[in-house]
Design a protein around this motif. Structure first.
Motif, PDB file in Angstrom:
ATOM      1  N   PRO A 338       0.820  -1.329   0.222  1.00 64.96           N
ATOM      2  CA  PRO A 338      -0.117  -0.122   0.025  1.00 64.96           C
ATOM      3  C   PRO A 338       0.733   1.645  -0.165  1.00 64.96           C
ATOM      4  O   PRO A 338       1.913   0.791   0.535  1.00 64.96           O
ATOM      5  N   VAL A 339       0.740   1.907  -0.559  1.00 61.86           N
ATOM      6  CA  VAL A 339       0.454   3.816  -0.727  1.00 61.86           C
ATOM      7  C   VAL A 339       0.799   4.341   0.874  1.00 61.86           C
ATOM      8  O   VAL A 339      -0.501   4.123   0.983  1.00 61.86           O
ATOM      9  N   LEU A 340       1.047   4.398   1.957  1.00 66.57           N
ATOM     10  CA  LEU A 340       0.746   4.916   3.418  1.00 66.57           C
ATOM     11  C   LEU A 340       1.790   6.617   3.415  1.00 66.57           C
ATOM     12  O   LEU A 340       2.565   7.053   2.359  1.00 66.57           O
ATOM     13  N   ILE A 341       0.709   7.087   4.542  1.00 63.85           N
ATOM     14  CA  ILE A 341       1.532   8.509   4.421  1.00 63.85           C
ATOM     15  C   ILE A 341       1.725   7.712   6.120  1.00 63.85           C
ATOM     16  O   ILE A 341       0.815   7.124   7.077  1.00 63.85           O
ATOM     17  N   ASN A 342       2.763   8.421   6.705  1.00 62.02           N
ATOM     18  CA  ASN A 342       3.157   8.090   8.265  1.00 62.02           C
ATOM     19  C   ASN A 342       3.405   9.883   8.738  1.00 62.02           C
ATOM     20  O   ASN A 342       4.209  10.827   8.156  1.00 62.02           O
ATOM     21  N   ASN A 343       3.309   9.915   9.775  1.00 62.07           N
ATOM     22  CA  ASN A 343       3.141  11.479  10.348  1.00 62.07           C
ATOM     23  C   ASN A 343       4.897  11.717  11.223  1.00 62.07           C
ATOM     24  O   ASN A 343       4.337  12.972  11.611  1.00 62.07           O
ATOM     25  N   TRP A 344       5.200  10.821  10.924  1.00 64.01           N
ATOM     26  CA  TRP A 344       6.792  10.959  12.013  1.00 64.01           C
ATOM     27  C   TRP A 344       7.281  13.010  11.318  1.00 64.01           C
ATOM     28  O   TRP A 344       7.067  13.961  12.583  1.00 64.01           O
ATOM     29  N   PRO A 575      15.952  -6.271  -3.471  1.00 65.93           N
ATOM     30  CA  PRO A 575      14.982  -5.774  -4.034  1.00 65.93           C
ATOM     31  C   PRO A 575      14.040  -4.793  -3.966  1.00 65.93           C
ATOM     32  O   PRO A 575      14.577  -4.264  -2.644  1.00 65.93           O
ATOM     33  N   THR A 576      13.437  -4.223  -4.776  1.00 64.37           N
ATOM     34  CA  THR A 576      12.742  -2.255  -4.755  1.00 64.37           C
ATOM     35  C   THR A 576      11.353  -2.421  -3.632  1.00 64.37           C
ATOM     36  O   THR A 576      11.086  -2.173  -3.373  1.00 64.37           O
ATOM     37  N   SER A 577      10.962  -3.939  -3.663  1.00 69.62           N
ATOM     38  CA  SER A 577      10.060  -4.586  -3.011  1.00 69.62           C
ATOM     39  C   SER A 577      10.260  -4.502  -1.370  1.00 69.62           C
ATOM     40  O   SER A 577       9.176  -4.303  -0.393  1.00 69.62           O
ATOM     41  N   SER A 578      11.569  -4.375  -1.243  1.00 72.36           N
ATOM     42  CA  SER A 578      12.178  -3.900   0.041  1.00 72.36           C
ATOM     43  C   SER A 578      12.420  -2.746   0.836  1.00 72.36           C
ATOM     44  O   SER A 578      12.972  -2.509   2.073  1.00 72.36           O
ATOM     45  N   MET A 579      11.925  -2.121   0.014  1.00 72.88           N
ATOM     46  CA  MET A 579      12.708  -0.289   0.232  1.00 72.88           C
ATOM     47  C   MET A 579      11.893   0.741   0.543  1.00 72.88           C
ATOM     48  O   MET A 579      11.568   1.476  -1.046  1.00 72.88           O
ATOM     49  N   GLY A 580      11.497   0.691   1.438  1.00 70.90           N
ATOM     50  CA  GLY A 580      10.619   1.789   1.990  1.00 70.90           C
ATOM     51  C   GLY A 580      11.167   2.903   1.581  1.00 70.90           C
ATOM     52  O   GLY A 580      12.410   3.487   1.508  1.00 70.90           O
ATOM     53  N   ALA A 581      10.585   3.932   0.658  1.00 72.17           N
ATOM     54  CA  ALA A 581      11.265   4.929   0.363  1.00 72.17           C
ATOM     55  C   ALA A 581       9.443   5.936  -0.125  1.00 72.17           C
ATOM     56  O   ALA A 581       8.944   6.494  -0.700  1.00 72.17           O
ATOM     57  N   HIS A 582      10.468   7.620   1.120  1.00 71.16           N
ATOM     58  CA  HIS A 582       8.650   8.260   0.640  1.00 71.16           C
ATOM     59  C   HIS A 582       9.410   9.608   0.663  1.00 71.16           C
ATOM     60  O   HIS A 582      10.372  10.944   0.664  1.00 71.16           O
ATOM     61  N   VAL A 583       8.392  10.054   0.131  1.00 74.67           N
ATOM     62  CA  VAL A 583       8.370  12.064   0.079  1.00 74.67           C
ATOM     63  C   VAL A 583       8.116  12.892   1.133  1.00 74.67           C
ATOM     64  O   VAL A 583       6.762  12.496   2.229  1.00 74.67           O
ATOM     65  N   SER A 584       9.222  13.584   1.439  1.00 80.52           N
ATOM     66  CA  SER A 584       8.812  14.308   2.773  1.00 80.52           C
ATOM     67  C   SER A 584       8.987  16.116   2.173  1.00 80.52           C
ATOM     68  O   SER A 584       9.004  16.531   1.049  1.00 80.52           O
ATOM     69  N   VAL A 603      11.967   9.862  -6.961  1.00 81.25           N
ATOM     70  CA  VAL A 603      13.281   9.007  -6.379  1.00 81.25           C
ATOM     71  C   VAL A 603      12.499   8.047  -5.929  1.00 81.25           C
ATOM     72  O   VAL A 603      12.683   6.595  -5.599  1.00 81.25           O
ATOM     73  N   ALA A 604      11.416   8.515  -5.124  1.00 85.47           N
ATOM     74  CA  ALA A 604      10.960   7.377  -4.624  1.00 85.47           C
ATOM     75  C   ALA A 604       9.805   6.828  -5.225  1.00 85.47           C
ATOM     76  O   ALA A 604      10.071   5.677  -4.475  1.00 85.47           O
ATOM     77  N   PHE A 605       9.556   6.659  -6.333  1.00 83.32           N
ATOM     78  CA  PHE A 605       8.701   5.812  -7.015  1.00 83.32           C
ATOM     79  C   PHE A 605       9.672   4.206  -7.147  1.00 83.32           C
ATOM     80  O   PHE A 605       9.049   3.540  -6.978  1.00 83.32           O
ATOM     81  N   PHE A 606      10.533   4.477  -7.042  1.00 84.68           N
ATOM     82  CA  PHE A 606      11.699   2.965  -7.095  1.00 84.68           C
ATOM     83  C   PHE A 606      11.948   2.328  -5.713  1.00 84.68           C
ATOM     84  O   PHE A 606      12.866   2.346  -5.611  1.00 84.68           O
ATOM     85  N   GLY A 607      10.574   1.622  -5.419  1.00 85.07           N
ATOM     86  CA  GLY A 607      10.556   1.740  -3.881  1.00 85.07           C
ATOM     87  C   GLY A 607       9.203   1.328  -3.409  1.00 85.07           C
ATOM     88  O   GLY A 607       8.290   1.655  -4.287  1.00 85.07           O
ATOM     89  N   VAL A 608       9.254   1.012  -1.765  1.00 82.66           N
ATOM     90  CA  VAL A 608       7.868   1.054  -1.458  1.00 82.66           C
ATOM     91  C   VAL A 608       7.565   2.629  -0.887  1.00 82.66           C
ATOM     92  O   VAL A 608       7.779   2.558   0.055  1.00 82.66           O
ATOM     93  N   PHE A 609       6.326   2.818  -1.872  1.00 82.58           N
ATOM     94  CA  PHE A 609       6.364   4.329  -1.669  1.00 82.58           C
ATOM     95  C   PHE A 609       5.682   5.156  -1.068  1.00 82.58           C
ATOM     96  O   PHE A 609       4.462   4.069  -0.542  1.00 82.58           O
ATOM     97  N   GLY A 610       5.752   6.474   0.002  1.00 85.06           N
ATOM     98  CA  GLY A 610       4.623   6.403   0.437  1.00 85.06           C
ATOM     99  C   GLY A 610       5.115   7.974   0.938  1.00 85.06           C
ATOM    100  O   GLY A 610       5.661   9.401   0.079  1.00 85.06           O
ATOM    101  N   TYR A 611       4.338   8.644   2.004  1.00 87.70           N
ATOM    102  CA  TYR A 611       4.723   9.926   2.424  1.00 87.70           C
ATOM    103  C   TYR A 611       5.485  10.270   3.686  1.00 87.70           C
ATOM    104  O   TYR A 611       4.605   9.820   4.324  1.00 87.70           O
ATOM    105  N   GLU A 612       5.797  11.078   3.893  1.00 89.78           N
ATOM    106  CA  GLU A 612       6.294  11.025   5.485  1.00 89.78           C
ATOM    107  C   GLU A 612       5.637  12.890   5.392  1.00 89.78           C
ATOM    108  O   GLU A 612       7.349  13.725   6.120  1.00 89.78           O
ATOM    109  N   LEU A 613       5.095  13.029   5.454  1.00 94.56           N
ATOM    110  CA  LEU A 613       4.609  14.496   6.130  1.00 94.56           C
ATOM    111  C   LEU A 613       3.507  15.326   6.290  1.00 94.56           C
ATOM    112  O   LEU A 613       2.326  13.859   6.177  1.00 94.56           O
TER     113      LEU A 613
END
Ligand code: GLA
Length: 755
Positions: A338-344, A575-584, A603-613
């Protein structure tokens, strides 16, 4: 019937992946891509004949190796190639096994006793490892060796996978004698190569700049990377890659040795006096000593060895496939993540229920699928000085509990995820007040703090049991679909109050065994939860963790430009499936850099994509961009999470100003290419980007993301053949002034679809 015929009969196959030649006393592990040849030498030790290009089966190769350590001129130091070298017998290079015996000596001479070939692959007691899903996927052999004077019995295990240039190894050491033994070195693998023309490639760095590619030519003597932190660490990946100095991304020989382990490791290469190379990989012998009572066993972690003649790309492709599909496991292994958003980075510790729901509501409207609540939800944790260990919701912030919040998130149509850091305890916590002795330390010595926290002694089963109970209660208490399992400090004053003095050398490994036990029990009890491992970012990003958590937070550094290097380096093995990568958000919290949001996403598209903001603080224009990014990722996630990842232009070469990579679907009908330019240069030169892994006979329609009304779009958005895209490439030099005007931190994706 000779042994070879018997083995063939047992397997029921014409060409055995593992062939025993009884007269040459040779074992040949073979598939279409690789051969691994070993033989029983005249003195009974196991010699290494060859690991590399596939050699014909049905032949004897005994002439490739020397007769045996004792059996020739009796000259010490002979650079004979051995499978599992020991000390004290005239081989003065690095040993793989050192066992202290009752009389205090540690000389060993292992002799072949027997071997057993079997289909499939066995698991390793208490340790994660790669696996086979059917007997036909892999074939294994276990070779029993014995040192008669001490009673040390060693079982060398090898598995060759049918479809990969990979051999997985591990070792079981048994005390078959009547006196207590102490194992002080027990490597997972040792590899002898007949020359020293190798460049050692290591993935090294620090917090926020993990897994940078570092090269050095081997020199006489030893060269190593290691960890003594109690975790694999930010500093070095638990692996060792050897390539020829002339090996490139796409051609030439390379070996990989990668350790399925999350604790103290040693990866070492030694060039000996006759110009041979020995590599070894395993638990770091420094500070390690394991007591073996008569009859007891010790298992080393698994080492995964790969060989490629197609450059680093060949090595990476082999590891990516195996680690994604036969190391990672569980219900999320093959599912789109899943595409996630993390509040950190959005709130740090300052949030309440409404704030979180507001962020989630905006995120939901933009298409984001999973909301992750990070640190600060439990105890009274308003900063990092307290409450670790007290896994009870803080009702000041979340009056309706985790459950109440989780339900509101689910009512939005999103899934809900939670951060935990189970291995830790704050001195300011109820857990520490109740059990001060549970924190790792040495009686009578102050404990060194780091981030105001201490580490729980996971070598003690009662502490693992406690954590299993309390974390299970949290996970069962609310609709939790995802867990981010963090670990934010390394171990100091390493010792366990539960171990006797003579067993303190077991502490670090026992900690990791406890950790694996806890991870295994929790992932087993909650099979539907997606686990992401984390350790201040990439401080424990290793194959051991991947066996429990199919994805990991690659780095706390979310800056797009820094991520180019981090993700490039990690992609050598993972593998890219193991790399969490977020837009902040910008300015970036780690570097202060302001990059366009499209570049951060590209850049973050080439991983497990999400947001951190904090999504509520996005402007209207940014929201539109985010919605477009999320839609783009969903359209392409199958491709980037499961496709073939290909590195095109390295940020570690030249001035590192440009990076390019691509993901190609298995059927080669689709690809996404990412091109990144850090700083713009006026009046740039000719620049073509040649692609790889395309179908030369296919014609691809090319579109650009983001779209641009300029000559880059005009001259690339065409239908072009796979052949010319490979031989000529994309045009990045269309109008030089226009390209210069893209400014700093320019990213451009090219999407290819076969017509
Ligand atoms: C670590 C993690 C971060 C975040 C914080 C919370 O640094 O890597 O992503 O979860 O802890 O304290």
């Amino acid at each position: 019937m000779d042994d070879r015929a018997l083995d063939r009969d047992v397997e029921g196959l014409l060409t055995m992946p593992i062939e025993w030649d009884a007269s040459a006393r040779q074992l040949h592990l073979r598939n279409d891509q690789v051969s691994y040849l070993i033989r029983v030498l005249e003195d009974g030790s196991i010699g290494q004949l060859h690991f590399g290009a596939p050699l014909a089966d049905g032949r004897s190769y005994r002439h490739l190796g020397r007769a045996g350590f004792q059996g020739f001129t009796n000259r010490l130091d002979d650079p004979i190639a051995l499978e599992y070298p020991t000390a004290g017998g005239g081989d003065f290079r690095m040993p793989a096994l050192v066992v202290e015996q009752a009389d205090g000596s540690s000389s060993l001479r292992l002799e072949y006793a027997s071997h057993r070939i079997f289909p499939g692959k066995a698991s390793i007691d208490g340790l994660p490892s790669t696996y086979a899903e059917s007997a036909g996927e892999a074939t294994s052999v276990e070779i029993e060796l014995v040192d008669r004077p001490s009673g040390v019995q060693v079982a060398l295990s090898y598995t060759i996978f049918r479809d990969a240039p990979i051999v997985a190894r591990h070792v079981r050491i048994r005390n078959g004698g009547s006196a207590r033994l102490r194992v002080t070195t027990a490597m997972s693998a040792s590899l002898d190569l007949p020359d020293d023309a190798w460049t050692l490639v290591q993935l090294s760095g620090a917090w926020a700049r993990e897994r940078h590619v570092t090269d050095r030519r081997l020199a006489p003597g030893r060269q190593s990377t290691a960890s003594l932190r109690g975790a694999s660490g930010h500093e070095h990946d638990p692996s060792l890659i050897l390539r020829r100095p002339t090996t490139t991304e796409t051609s030439g020989e390379a070996y990989g040795l990668s350790l399925v382990y999350s604790g103290n490791f040693l990866a070492e290469a030694e060039v000996g006096l006759y110009g041979t190379t020995r590599a070894r990989l395993g638990i770091n012998p420094e500070g390690f000593a394991w007591t073996l009572e008569p009859g007891a066993d010790f298992n080393t972690p698994e080492a995964v060895l790969a060989w490629s003649n197609d450059g680093l790309d060949g090595l990476s492709a082999a590891y990516h496939g195996l680690y994604r599909e036969r190391l990672a496991r569980g219900s999320w292994r093959d599912r789109p993540r899943p595409v996630l958003i993390n509040n950190w980075e959005g709130t740090y510790f300052a949030f309440d229920e409404q704030k979180l729901v507001d962020i989630a509501t905006v995120a939901r409207d933009l298409g984001i699928e999973l909301f992750v609540l990070d640190d600060g939800w439990f105890g009274a944790r308003d900063d990092d000085t307290s409450s670790l260990g007290d896994w009870v919701v803080d009702r000041r912030k979340l009056p309706n509990g985790i459950d109440g919040l989780g339900r509101r998130i689910e009512d939005l149509g999103m899934r809900f995820g939670l951060w935990i850091e189970p291995e830790m305890v704050s001195e300011k916590s109820q857990l520490f007040a109740a059990h001060p002795d549970w924190a790792i330390g040495v009686a009578g010595r102050p404990r060194t703090e780091s981030r105001q926290q201490l580490v729980l002694d996971l070598s003690r089963p009662e502490i693992v049991d406690h954590l299993f109970t309390v974390i299970s209660e949290v996970l069962a208490s609310a609709p939790i679909s995802y867990v981010k399992w963090d670990m934010n400090r390394n171990i100091t004053e390493p010792a366990s109050l539960a171990l006797p003095a003579e067993r303190q050398g077991e502490f670090f490994h026992r900690y990791i065994l406890g950790l694996y036990d806890l991870y295994g029990r929790l992932t087993g009890a909650f099979p539907e939860i997606l686990f992401e491992s984390c350790a201040g970012g990439g401080g424990r990003f290793d194959p051991g963790m991947l066996a429990y958590a199919p994805q990991a937070w690659t780095s706390d550094d979310t800056d797009a430009i820094e991520r180019l290097r981090i993700q490039w380096g990690a992609s050598l093995l993972y593998p890219t499936s193991s790399m969490g990568a977020h837009v902040s958000a910008v300015p970036n919290h780690q570097t202060g850099r302001r990059t366009p949001i499209a570049t951060r996403a590209a850049v973050a598209f080439f991983g497990v994509f999400g947001y951190e903001l904090d999504a509520t603080s996005l402007s209207g224009a940014e929201r539109a961009e985010v919605a477009d990014q999320v839609a783009f990722y969903k359209d392409h996630r199958e491709l980037v999470q499961r496709g073939r990842f290909v590195r095109l232009r390295s940020p570690f070469e030249g001035d590192g100003n440009e990076t390019a990579w691509m993901s190609v679907s298995d059927d080669r009908r689709q690809a996404v290419v990412g091109f990144y330019q850090t700083l713009t240069r006026p009046n740039p030169g000719v620049n073509r980007l040649r692609l790889r892994e395309l179908d030369p006979s296919a014609r691809y329609r090319i579109t650009l993301w983001p779209a641009r009304a300029d000559t880059v779009e005009r001259d690339n958005a065409l239908v072009r053949g796979g052949d010319e895209l490979t031989e000529v490439g994309l045009f990045l030099d269309v109008d030089r002034h226009e390209v210069a005007n893209h400014g700093d931190y320019w990213a451009q994706l090219f999407i290819l679809r076969a017509e």
